[in-house]
Every structure is written in structure tokens, then in C-alpha cells.
Motif scaffolding. Structure first.
Motif, short mmCIF file in Angstrom:
data_model
loop_
_atom_site.label_atom_id
_atom_site.label_comp_id
_atom_site.label_asym_id
_atom_site.label_seq_id
_atom_site.Cartn_x
_atom_site.Cartn_y
_atom_site.Cartn_z
N ASN A 6 0.45 -1.39 0.24
CA ASN A 6 -0.44 -0.11 0.10
C ASN A 6 0.50 1.34 -0.42
O ASN A 6 0.81 1.58 -0.70
N MET A 7 1.92 1.46 0.97
CA MET A 7 2.48 2.41 1.18
C MET A 7 3.68 2.93 -0.45
O MET A 7 4.16 3.95 -0.53
N ILE A 20 -5.22 3.56 7.61
CA ILE A 20 -3.91 3.93 8.45
C ILE A 20 -3.19 4.65 6.66
O ILE A 20 -2.94 6.05 7.52
N THR A 21 -3.36 4.42 6.18
CA THR A 21 -2.61 5.42 4.57
C THR A 21 -3.31 6.15 4.46
O THR A 21 -2.73 7.41 3.54
N GLY A 22 -4.44 5.76 4.47
CA GLY A 22 -5.18 7.36 3.47
C GLY A 22 -5.11 6.84 1.78
O GLY A 22 -5.68 7.97 0.95
N GLN A 23 -5.10 5.63 1.53
CA GLN A 23 -4.39 5.76 0.50
C GLN A 23 -4.93 4.67 0.18
O GLN A 23 -5.15 3.38 0.69
N GLU A 24 -5.34 3.95 -1.25
CA GLU A 24 -6.83 2.84 -2.05
C GLU A 24 -5.48 1.68 -2.10
O GLU A 24 -4.66 1.53 -2.93
N THR A 84 -6.91 -11.33 11.94
CA THR A 84 -7.45 -10.44 10.52
C THR A 84 -7.66 -10.68 9.28
O THR A 84 -7.40 -12.21 9.22
N SER A 85 -8.56 -11.27 8.67
CA SER A 85 -8.21 -11.55 7.02
C SER A 85 -7.69 -10.76 6.02
O SER A 85 -7.54 -9.79 6.55
N MET A 86 -7.48 -11.04 4.85
CA MET A 86 -6.98 -10.28 3.74
C MET A 86 -7.95 -9.52 3.85
O MET A 86 -7.71 -7.90 3.62
N THR A 113 -8.31 -3.51 3.81
CA THR A 113 -9.11 -2.56 3.96
C THR A 113 -8.14 -1.10 5.68
O THR A 113 -8.27 -0.20 5.66
N LEU A 114 -8.24 -1.94 6.78
CA LEU A 114 -7.02 -1.50 7.84
C LEU A 114 -6.13 -0.38 7.25
O LEU A 114 -5.37 1.03 7.12
#
Length: 357
Positions: free
Chosen positions: A233-234, A297-301, A285-287, A292-293
């Protein structure tokens, strides 16, 4: 002097163990030859972690770039410290299902042969030292997939009222299941650790970990679930979701909670102990939920791609029970849950995991 001997000392659990046991006042001897870089490429190198340990701990930490398959080099190091070795923490391994298929010989030589090398050296040089072995829930193979599940909106869940509703226990059979090549080599190591405990009356423990995680993970696609979710994500990578509609569930335990369990065993060791150790119902957690988490946290899709076929031997649902360990060590407590873990991973890497890095 009292020495903690840590294999895989540059890795996630190894480096956490180095710091923790140094903090208890032990001198720490670490071995790590950065094979993680050979397995997964430069981004997975543990060299940065070894440098950090050396800088932080100074003379309390002695590092040795030894391959655990090298019996002569390993024996010389064990002989050097001998009965000053108070505990052996064995975390060195080839950790990936997918990589093992590419080179089964190396996978088995590292995971099974390397573990045997460690055990025999303890027997010969420091037989009173407890041996703490990082095993894996993959020793159960794909047997967890035979449990009855119900499909929920974001995850698979075990059928309500099932005996394993609060987590899979150590009484699950490891037989007649598909393990993957990696899983089979870890079974061999796990059983050998138990055997040295029983046959030679050594104090040994197999900790069958779920998803072991934390900010010290050199996360890469083939190994390091929560770390790699955050990294993808980052850095704006495409995250591949393999099968099960992305609803497969993992329990996740922070490296700090793992190592505090190691300390508990070190202080009151048993022979041939076997414990599931993971996030349990406290932290799972699931994948889909992890993605989603990460987005929150990052504010990015997340950029993602769905692959229909699941990974061979993968678990549809794994929530392990820590009941057996907590019965023997009632003072041990988990601190971290999944949101805490993922926020910490993000904070630790916010300046490092950037797009184009």
C-alpha cells in the motif's frame, strides 16, 4: 557469563530475541548469513537489522555470518562458548511455500538439516540449555481446511460451537494432509526437536507460530503477510490476493509477544514441549480486513489483483489456540492486536516504504 545463542538473529523473531535477552543481562551470540536476501532478493535482506543490533548493543552482541548447514563452523562456535550457553533460540529457516518448490534440497537442508545441526551441538556442548525452536502452524498441512466454515461478508469463520471455535489446538493431527514442501521440511525439524527432548532428556520447545509479525520484518511478497500488506500500500505496489475470495483468516502475533513467551519458557523449561503460539482470538484478520485497515492507516486505496487459485497448502482459516501455553505459563499475556501491529509497522517504515523505493 551467561550466553543466549540466537540463530537467524537478523530476522524478525531473531532480532527481537537478541534485544530482549540482551535486556535481561545475557551476552548474545547471533548467527545470520543473510540467506533471506538469497531467497527473496535485495529488498528482503536482513543486513540493515544486523547493523542496527550491532550499533545498539555494542559488546553485548557478537555477530557471526555462519550458515547453519555448515556443521564445522557451527560446532566451533558452540565449542567456544560451551556451557556458558544458557539458552538457544533457533529462528533460522527458509520460510516460504513458494520458494521451497524451486529448490527442495536447500529448503530441507536449511530447515531440517540445520535444525539437527543445532540440536546435536546443544547435546554435545551445552545440554542443560533450553532449546526454543520456531516451528510453524504449517506442520498441520492443509488439515485446517477440512474444518466446517461459514462465509461471512469479509472473512471465513469456523462453524459456531465447533470444538476449535476458540482456536485450533495441538491435538489436531499432522498426518494425511498436504503440507507443501516447506511444510514437510518444518515437520521434520519439529519432530526432531521433540525427539531430542524425549530421547536425550533435553529441554526443548516447538512453538508452532501463526503469522509472526512486527516492524523488524524485511517484508516481501513471498513472506511477511501484514508487513507486505502495508508495504504494498505504501509503495503503491499491486497486491496479489490468492484465492478464497480474499477472505482467508490469519491470527497475527507481534514479535515482542512471541519473545516474551520465549522468556517464560527459558525461566521454567520443559522437555519436548509443543505449543501453538499466535494471535488467537485476541488478534486475527482476514486478507480483506487487513487491506481495509491498511487503507485506513495510509489514506490510500490498495492496488490489488485477484488470482483465483489459492497457494498450495494455504490455510483458509487459521486461528490458533494459546490455551496450552497459557496453562503452563499463566503469567504470559499478549499486548498487541492487529490494528496496533499495522500502525506500528506503518510508523516504523513511513520514511522507507515510499513509491518508487
Amino acid at each position: 557469563m551467561s550466553v543466549a545463542f540466537v540463530t537467524g538473529s537478523g530476522g524478525l523473531i531473531g532480532s527481537e530475541a537478541v534485544r530482549h535477552f540482551a535486556g535481561l543481562g545475557l551476552d548474545v551470540v547471533g548467527i545470520d548469513n543473510d540467506m533471506r536476501q538469497e531467497f527473496f532478493g535485495a529488498e528482503a535482506s536482513t543486513a540493515w537489522n544486523v547493523r542496527r543490533l550491532t550499533d545498539e548493543l555494542g559488546s553485548a552482541y557478537s555477530h557471526h555470518s555462519i550458515d547453519i548447514r555448515d556443521r564445522d563452523a557451527l560446532a566451533k562456535l558452540f565449542a567456544r562458548y560451551g556451557r556458558d550457553i544458557a539458552v538457544v533460540i533457533h529462528t533460522a529457516a527458509q520460510p516460504s511455500h513458494d520458494w521451497a518448490v524451486r529448490d527442495p534440497f536447500t529448503d530441507f537442508d536449511v530447515n531440517a538439516g540445520g535444525t539437527l545441526n543445532v540440536l546435536q551441538n546443544v547435546r554435545e556442548h551445552c545440554i542443560e540449555a533450553p532449546v526454543i525452536h520456531c516451528s510453524t502452524n504449517k506442520v498441520y498441512g492443509d488439515r485446517p481446511n477440512s474444518l466446517p466454515y461459514v462465509e461471512l461478508e469479509t472473512r471465513w469463520e469456523i462453524e459456531p460451537g465447533h470444538p476449535y471455535e476458540q482456536g485450533i489446538r495441538e491435538d489436531m493431527s499432522i498426518d494425511s494432509s498436504l503440507h507443501s514442501i516447506f511444510g514437510a521440511s518444518k515437520v521434520a525439524a519439529d519432530v526432531m526437536v521433540q525427539e531430542y527432548g524425549r530421547y536425550f532428556d533435553m529441554r526443548t520447545a516447538c512453538f508452532r507460530g501463526g503469522t509472526l509479525t512486527g516492524p523488524a520484518h524485511s517484508a516481501t511478497e513471498l513472506h511477511g503477510f501484514l508487513g507486505y500488506v502495508m508495504r504494498a500500500n505504501m509503495e503503491r505496489r499491486t497486491y496479489k490476493i490468492y484465492g478464497w475470495q480474499g477472505k482467508q483468516v490469519r491470527d497475527a502475533i507481534h514479535s515482542s509477544d512471541v519473545v516474551s513467551a520465549f522468556e517464560a519458557f527459558f525461566r521454567n523449561p520443559r522437555s519436548a514441549a509443543v505449543y501453538n503460539l499466535g494471535g488467537g482470538r485476541h488478534s486475527n484478520t482476514s486478507m480483506r480486513e487487513a487491506i481495509t485497515l491498511a487503507e485506513q492507516i495510509t489514506g490510500q486505496e490498495m492496488i490489488s489483483e485477484y488470482v483465483e487459485a489459492n497457494r498450495v497448502g494455504d490455510h483458509k482459516w487459521w486461528v490458533g489456540s494459546n490455551e496450552a501455553f497459557q496453562a503452563d505459563y499463566p503469567d504470559w499475556k499478549q499486548v498487541y492486536d492487529v490494528p496496533m501491529i499495522m500502525r506500528e509497522i506503518h510508523e516504523a517504515n513511513v520514511d522507507k516504504w515510499v513509491p518508487g523505493a
